[in-house]
Every structure is written in structure tokens, then in C-alpha cells.
Design an enzyme around this catalytic site. Structure first.
Site, PDB file in Angstrom:
ATOM      1  N   HIS A 195     -78.438 -12.798   1.736  1.00  0.00           N
ATOM      2  CA  HIS A 195     -76.920 -13.186   1.321  1.00  0.00           C
ATOM      3  C   HIS A 195     -77.071 -14.604   1.016  1.00  0.00           C
ATOM      4  CE1 HIS A 195     -72.838 -12.513   0.494  1.00  0.00           C
ATOM      5  NE2 HIS A 195     -72.600 -13.630   1.227  1.00  0.00           N
TER       6      HIS A 195
ATOM      7  N   HIS B 177     -73.213 -14.788  -3.756  1.00  0.00           N
ATOM      8  CA  HIS B 177     -71.770 -14.798  -3.395  1.00  0.00           C
ATOM      9  C   HIS B 177     -71.212 -16.033  -4.192  1.00  0.00           C
ATOM     10  CE1 HIS B 177     -68.347 -14.985  -0.353  1.00  0.00           C
ATOM     11  NE2 HIS B 177     -67.798 -14.899  -1.657  1.00  0.00           N
TER      12      HIS B 177
END
Length: 239
Positions: free
Chosen positions: A38, A71
Site C-alpha cells: 500500500h 492511494h
């Protein structure tokens, strides 16, 4: 017919990694229980912090074995989608709150060949995704206010995940539910039972005394034990 659960994915957040040694961090996660890596991008405008961007992602991608989950906590993300794909993103998540033309942005991501995700801040109702949920590959539920690592998990997230799971089922969406912020073994089980498919963990993984590899293995072992749930709980999960 017996219902089966989709095994939850683990996505360690590089925001909590040793930023001076990202190559080493990436390489030691290569054979770990991590399913995704991530990567939080902050611009100092959408959120009150600046993290890393395209050059760092390019560097990390050279050594990554897992897909990179980007993200974007940034304003006007539509201008940077192709660049992040080219830098190594396998999935790109934008914020609902940053995209007045969200459907167009989601289609742009999909046309680039990436998994398309939309993130919701803690105050944003899941019902606002009803008209676009069927087009999504991922919905990221922020379980802290975006912008900084190390924040405490917001308990209302459990209710929100369950509501999102119901919405996705109602519209026939197979989107993964991702949860980001304050995730640890203390809440991983309830999150999965509520409907979470992807758990993003930062400080819990990288700040653990035993190190990220052992911590991820411990999380995987714990989550594997959740496979034996009662029928009603399993039935609430995606088939």
C-alpha cells in the site's frame, strides 16, 4: 449450499516503513504474507501532509513482487493517473471528496488497466456510492482521518463496513472492501466479519518489535483461523 468466505488480503502501508531504506523494506516483504503493498500519496492540499510521489513509487516498483496499491490523497487526481500507472501502480484509489466527476475518473483508471478504487473519509456516507458501486473494483473505507499515520482506529468503521457490504451486495458489485487506518490484531477479526476484504496496516506492522515479516505472518495465521465461522456470519460475506 455451503457459503465460503474470500480470504482477506494484507496490505502493509509504506507510510510507516523505514523511508531511508525503502529498497530493503520492499525486498524483505517479497516473500512475506503481504498480498499488496500500500502506497499513500499526499499532496499537502487535500490532506495536511506531504508524503511521497512518482519517483519514489518508480524506485519501489523495481523491487516489488506484490502488486502496488496506490492511494491518492490528492486534489485533481485525474491529471496523474497515467503517470502512476506507468510508475508501477496495479490499483489506483481516488477520494470521493476530491472528484466532482467521479464516474469519469473511475473510467479513466479502468481504461489504464488498473484496478479502480474510491476512498471514503470517515464522515462520508457509503450511500453516496450507490450509483457508481457497480463500476468499482475497490472501496477504501478510511478508519482514521486521512493525512497522518499512527492514528487511533475509529470504532464506527465496523458499522460503516457492514453498511457498505450490504450496499455492494444490493447492487451486485464484487468490489473489494479495503480498510485503512489503525488496523491491528485488535480489530482485524471484527473488520473481516463485518465484510472487509483488504486490511491496510502501517504502524502495527512496521513498528512491531518482531519486525514486519513476522507480524504479517502472525496476522495471516490469525485471519486463517477466522475461516471457521458460524453459517450466519459467513452468509453475510460475499459468496
Amino acid at each position: 449450499m455451503n457459503a465460503t468466505r474470500r480470504a482477506p488480503l494484507l496490505a502493509p502501508s509504506f507510510l510507516a516503513a523505514d523511508l531511508a531504506n525503502l529498497q530493503a523494506e520492499t525486498e524483505r516483504l517479497a516473500d512475506s504474507a503481504a498480498d499488496w503493498l500500500h502506497f499513500d500519496v499526499m499532496d499537502g492540499r487535500f490532506v495536511p501532509n506531504i508524503s511521497f510521489g512518482l519517483p519514489v513509487l518508480q524506485a519501489v516498483a523495481k523491487y516489488a513482487k506484490q502488486p502496488i496499491d496506490v492511494h491518492l490523497m490528492i486534489e485533481e487526481p485525474q491529471h496523474y493517473l497515467a503517470a502512476f500507472r506507468d510508475a508501477g501502480a496495479a490499483s489506483i484509489t481516488v477520494h470521493y471528496e476530491a472528484c466532482p466527476h467521479l464516474h469519469r475518473v473511475v473510467q479513466q483508471i479502468k481504461q489504464l488497466g488498473c484496478r479502480a478504487g474510491v476512498a471514503l473519509n470517515p464522515h462520508t456516507p457509503v450511500a453516496l456510492l450507490e450509483d457508481i458501486a457497480a463500476d468499482l473494483d475497490v472501496v477504501l473505507v478510511m478508519s482514521v482521518n486521512p493525512g497522518f499515520g499512527g492514528q487511533a482506529f475509529i470504532p464506527n468503521t465496523l458499522k460503516k463496513v457492514a453498511m457498505l457490504k450490504e450496499l455492494l451486495d444490493n447492487v451486485g458489485s464484487d468490489a473489494l472492501i479495503e480498510v485503512d487506518g489503525g488496523v491491528s490484531l485488535a480489530n482485524a477479526g471484527p473488520l473481516v466479519e463485518a465484510g472487509a476484504d483488504v486490511l491496510v496496516a502501517g504502524n502495527f506492522v512496521f513498528s512491531a518489535p518482531e519486525g514486519p515479516v513476522a507480524t504479517l505472518a502472525r496476522m495471516r495465521e490469525y485471519l486463517s483461523g477466522l475461516e471457521t465461522l458460524d453459517a450466519d456470519t459467513v452468509a453475510r460475506r460475499r459468496q
